[in-house]
Write an enzyme that holds these catalytic residues in place. Structure first.
Site, mmCIF file in Angstrom:
data_model
loop_
_atom_site.group_PDB
_atom_site.id
_atom_site.type_symbol
_atom_site.label_atom_id
_atom_site.label_comp_id
_atom_site.label_asym_id
_atom_site.label_seq_id
_atom_site.Cartn_x
_atom_site.Cartn_y
_atom_site.Cartn_z
ATOM 1 N N GLU A 51 -74.344 54.750 87.243
ATOM 2 C CA GLU A 51 -74.972 54.299 88.352
ATOM 3 C C GLU A 51 -74.972 52.893 88.291
ATOM 4 O OE1 GLU A 51 -77.560 57.480 90.231
ATOM 5 O OE2 GLU A 51 -78.724 56.545 88.719
ATOM 6 N N GLY A 67 -79.432 59.855 95.341
ATOM 7 C CA GLY A 67 -80.790 59.478 95.772
ATOM 8 C C GLY A 67 -81.299 59.835 97.101
ATOM 9 N N GLY A 68 -81.145 58.685 97.855
ATOM 10 C CA GLY A 68 -81.521 58.998 99.369
ATOM 11 C C GLY A 68 -80.823 60.093 100.259
ATOM 12 N N SER A 123 -75.780 55.071 96.589
ATOM 13 C CA SER A 123 -75.499 55.055 97.790
ATOM 14 C C SER A 123 -74.137 56.201 98.227
ATOM 15 C CB SER A 123 -74.856 53.755 98.385
ATOM 16 O OG SER A 123 -75.915 52.984 98.395
ATOM 17 N N ASN A 136 -81.398 63.608 93.182
ATOM 18 C CA ASN A 136 -82.501 62.907 92.523
ATOM 19 C C ASN A 136 -83.398 62.604 93.436
ATOM 20 O OD1 ASN A 136 -84.510 61.281 91.103
ATOM 21 N ND2 ASN A 136 -83.028 59.696 90.453
ATOM 22 N N TRP A 137 -84.719 63.219 93.593
ATOM 23 C CA TRP A 137 -85.554 62.966 94.932
ATOM 24 C C TRP A 137 -86.698 61.957 94.822
ATOM 25 C CZ3 TRP A 137 -87.680 68.739 96.094
ATOM 26 C CH2 TRP A 137 -86.500 69.449 96.644
ATOM 27 N N LYS A 138 -86.415 61.398 93.239
ATOM 28 C CA LYS A 138 -87.212 60.252 93.193
ATOM 29 C C LYS A 138 -88.696 60.485 93.417
ATOM 30 C CE LYS A 138 -83.156 57.214 93.257
ATOM 31 N NZ LYS A 138 -82.859 55.819 93.523
ATOM 32 N N HIS A 193 -82.601 56.417 83.857
ATOM 33 C CA HIS A 193 -82.119 55.906 85.058
ATOM 34 C C HIS A 193 -82.490 54.491 84.983
ATOM 35 C CE1 HIS A 193 -82.354 55.377 89.214
ATOM 36 N NE2 HIS A 193 -81.719 56.479 89.719
ATOM 37 N N GLY A 200 -79.549 52.697 96.503
ATOM 38 C CA GLY A 200 -80.266 52.579 97.555
ATOM 39 C C GLY A 200 -80.057 51.274 98.462
ATOM 40 N N GLU A 259 -84.124 52.666 87.269
ATOM 41 C CA GLU A 259 -85.430 52.297 87.773
ATOM 42 C C GLU A 259 -86.324 52.483 86.465
ATOM 43 O OE1 GLU A 259 -85.286 55.225 91.159
ATOM 44 O OE2 GLU A 259 -83.914 53.631 92.087
HETATM 45 P P1 13P Z 1 -79.016 56.374 96.152
HETATM 46 O O1 13P Z 1 -78.210 57.559 96.528
HETATM 47 O O2 13P Z 1 -80.343 56.247 97.173
HETATM 48 O O3 13P Z 1 -78.425 54.860 96.156
HETATM 49 O O4 13P Z 1 -79.629 56.547 94.755
HETATM 50 C C1 13P Z 1 -78.677 56.718 93.708
HETATM 51 C C2 13P Z 1 -79.870 56.884 92.350
HETATM 52 O O5 13P Z 1 -80.280 56.158 92.075
HETATM 53 C C3 13P Z 1 -79.698 58.490 91.989
HETATM 54 O O6 13P Z 1 -80.195 58.625 90.832
#
Ligand code: 13P
Length: 253
Positions: free
Chosen positions: A167, A233-234, A212, A9-11, A95, A173, A97
């Site tokens: 999640e 994510g990251g 993470s 997930n590149w956000k 998600h 993050g 967020e």
């Molecule tokens: P991180 O891997 O950066 O913690 O993010 C997880 C995430 O929200 C994937 O959708």
């Protein structure tokens, strides 16, 4: 054997150049295993470009959000049919967020889940609790509510072509990964909930862990019986990190 799905997930990150370079490197390093599927979910403006690059590769394409509506006067929204036309096979819905920052309720998420399926895509339904909710002993209740909204609208059979991502909000993050035991406990609870409604649907559904995940903790998480990969994510923004997570899955099949 359900196999593994490792989804990036590149956000809201990147640029035309960065997306091109990232996807080129992922394609070049993608493992050959039939049982480990890789997926990238770029921001909307780069979907078309990434789709062109993916061409005949085995890396799959997904989006990060979809409208619950089919078409019409919804300024700024994107319909499932549009994403499908560009080659998206998956779409992330719910998600944390979007739930926390864009006010998406469990009902809206359920409608998006259904819209994704109606457009011919596989929804990746995200569920998870905040730290306060975990500390108050509400983890399962929170996940039940998020899951129930989809079950009520779409029914258990809809999970034949869906993925769930657990999640924990406190792990996203933050570098604070859930322990493999904490994650497995919640994954088991999710699968048991589905099992009580339909055993073979529950057996087939992939449940990813997100929060993470890195190359050095992926193996410990993925080796659990109810953890079928990760939503990253990251670490999905650096090809070497993302491919190291994929490699952890390859070593388990
Ligand atoms: P991180 O891997 O950066 O913690 O993010 C997880 C995430 O929200 C994937 O959708």
């Amino acid at each position: 054997m359900r196999g593994y799905l490792v989804a990036g997930n590149w956000k809201m990150n990147g640029s035309t150049a960065a997306s091109a370079e990232l996807v080129d490197r992922i394609i070049a390093g993608a493992p050959a295993s039939e049982l480990v599927e890789l997926l990238v979910c770029p921001p909307f403006p780069y979907i078309s470009q990434v789709a062109d690059k993916l061409g005949g590769s085995k890396v799959r394409l997904g989006a990060q959000n979809v409208s619950e509506h089919e078409s019409g006067a919804f300024t700024g929204e994107t319909a499932g049919s549009m994403l499908r036309e560009l080659g998206c096979e998956y779409v992330i819905v719910g998600h944390s967020e979007r739930r926390a920052l864009m006010g998406e309720t469990s009902l809206i998420v359920a409608l998006k889940f259904q819209a994704a399926q109606q457009a011919g895509m596989t929804p990746i339904l995200c569920v998870g609790e905040t730290l306060e909710q975990r500390e108050a002993g509400q983890t399962e209740a929170v996940i039940d509510e998020q899951l129930q909204a989809v079950l009520e609208l779409a029914g258990i059979e809809a999970f034949n072509s869906a993925v769930i991502a657990y999640e924990p909000v406190w792990a996203i993050g933050t570098g604070m990964t859930a322990t493999p035991e904490q994650a497995q406990d919640v994954h088991r609870h999710i699968r048991a909930t589905l099992e009580s409604l339909h055993e073979s649907v529950a057996e087939g559904v992939k449940i990813l862990y997100g929060g993470s995940v890195k190359g050095d903790n992926a193996g410990g998480l993925f080796s659990n019986p109810d953890i079928d990969g990760g939503l990253i994510g990251g670490a999905s923004l650096k090809s070497t990190d993302f491919l190291a997570i994929a490699q952890a899955a390859v070593e388990l099949v």
